[in-house]
Scaffold this motif. Structure first.
Motif, mmCIF file in Angstrom:
data_model
loop_
_atom_site.group_PDB
_atom_site.id
_atom_site.type_symbol
_atom_site.label_atom_id
_atom_site.label_comp_id
_atom_site.label_asym_id
_atom_site.label_seq_id
_atom_site.Cartn_x
_atom_site.Cartn_y
_atom_site.Cartn_z
ATOM 1 N N ILE A 44 0.867 -1.182 0.000
ATOM 2 C CA ILE A 44 0.000 0.000 0.000
ATOM 3 C C ILE A 44 0.899 1.224 0.000
ATOM 4 C CG2 ILE A 44 -1.854 1.221 1.220
ATOM 5 C CD1 ILE A 44 -2.318 -1.409 2.803
ATOM 6 N N GLY A 48 -3.036 4.876 -1.347
ATOM 7 C CA GLY A 48 -3.861 3.764 -0.889
ATOM 8 C C GLY A 48 -4.202 3.875 0.581
ATOM 9 N N ASP A 118 -6.851 -4.932 -1.863
ATOM 10 C CA ASP A 118 -7.999 -4.041 -2.015
ATOM 11 C C ASP A 118 -9.326 -4.808 -1.994
ATOM 12 O OD1 ASP A 118 -7.298 -5.239 -4.421
ATOM 13 O OD2 ASP A 118 -7.208 -3.371 -5.569
#
Length: 312
Positions: A44, A48, A118
């Motif tokens: 990430i 993000g 995700d």
């Protein structure tokens, strides 16, 4: 470490895990650790991370904001964000590749498998949202039992509960078996797959990722959110079956990238997942049904499909 923590968080979000730390559920702490680990391990990035913070805020707003209009806006934004995360359009995630363009069997199309942070995050919070809403509904429906019932009635009720429990277990298992058989039979008949038993090297990663990062997310969205909402909108009892039918149709169309043959097979499978949720109102059964169809397909048939499929 990142994906192990996220997987544990997903396992702990189900109602059987009632562990709390400082008045917060265990899954929430594990999720936070997975995000920190993901940032450290560069799965990430900063964009993000900001996206996750906003997403978690929308989740809390959808559940806990008192003003109906603001809560409705938060709920809509939360559901939209969940879908965006699940289809990988939110930037800032470097998902972990497991296999890239691998031919599992000689006649199959190349297969790529990722551990998707995700999509896993979306599945986790949509599950949490579904279970929180379900718990609220159960609390509102709870009534205080009468204290004047006789011993005979109590004994009779106990027997009835035991019989009902057996029936509740037999029915979903029967639906699962029918769904697996119907889905793979249709896939064989139209030439989408061939019988090809195998145990690929990455089988353990596949069954774990498919269960926790694919099936959980898809069932939470299609059955937990979409079908539940449709069931609330369709108030006429004799039309209630349209909720699983419509959900199955939308689920099938979501697989259009695989072609019309894949849409047909997905529709058969999707109706099985929708029907088991319709009969049990338990998301766990739909997830298990979905996973067993995928696992049976993976180990016993061409995966993901034969290279050139004849058009319908």
């Amino acid at each position: 470490m990142t994906f192990y923590l996220l997987a544990l968080s997903i396992l702990c979000v189900f109602p059987y895990c009632k562990v709390s730390i400082i008045k917060q559920p265990l899954w929430l702490w594990l999720m936070a650790l997975s995000v920190v680990s993901g940032y450290v391990e560069q799965h990430i990035d900063t964009v993000g991370l900001v996206g996750i913070v906003v997403y978690v805020a929308l989740y809390h707003g959808a559940l806990y904001i008192k003003q109906p209009i603001i809560r409705a806006i938060s709920s809509t934004a939360f559901i939209t964000s969940s879908l965006a995360l699940a289809v990988h359009v939110v930037p800032g995630f470097n998902n972990l590749p497991i296999v890239i363009n691998e031919l599992i069997t000689s006649d199959a199309i190349p297969y790529t498998l990722y551990a998707n942070f995700d999509k896993g995050m979306a599945g986790l919070l949509v599950c949490a949202y579904f279970f929180a809403k379900s718990q609220t509904t159960k609390t509102l429906d709870t009534t205080i039992p009468s204290t004047t019932a006789s011993n005979t009635t109590t004994a009779s009720n106990t027997t009835t509960v035991k019989i009902s429990t057996v029936t509740k277990l037999n029915q979903p298992f029967f639906i699962i078996i029918c769904t697996v058989l119907a889905t793979l039979t249709v896939a064989l008949m139209i030439g989408l797959v061939g019988f090809s038993p195998k145990v690929p090297d990455f089988w353990l990663a596949f069954i774990a990722i498919n269960l926790l990062f694919t099936c959980v997310a898809e069932e939470a969205f299609f059955r937990g959110l979409l079908q539940t909402k449709l069931s609330q909108l369709i108030t006429v009892k004799r039309l209630a079956i349209f909720a699983p039918l419509i959900t199955a149709a939308i689920f099938a169309l979501a697989h259009f990238i695989g072609g019309w043959s894949y849409v047909l097979v997905s529709g058969v499978a999707g109706f099985g997942y929708s029907y088991i949720f319709y009969k049990t109102q338990r998301l766990e059964w739909a997830i298990l049904c979905h996973w067993l169809v995928n696992v049976s397909h993976f180990f016993l048939f061409t995966y993901p499909m034969i290279g050139e499929v004849a058009p319908l």
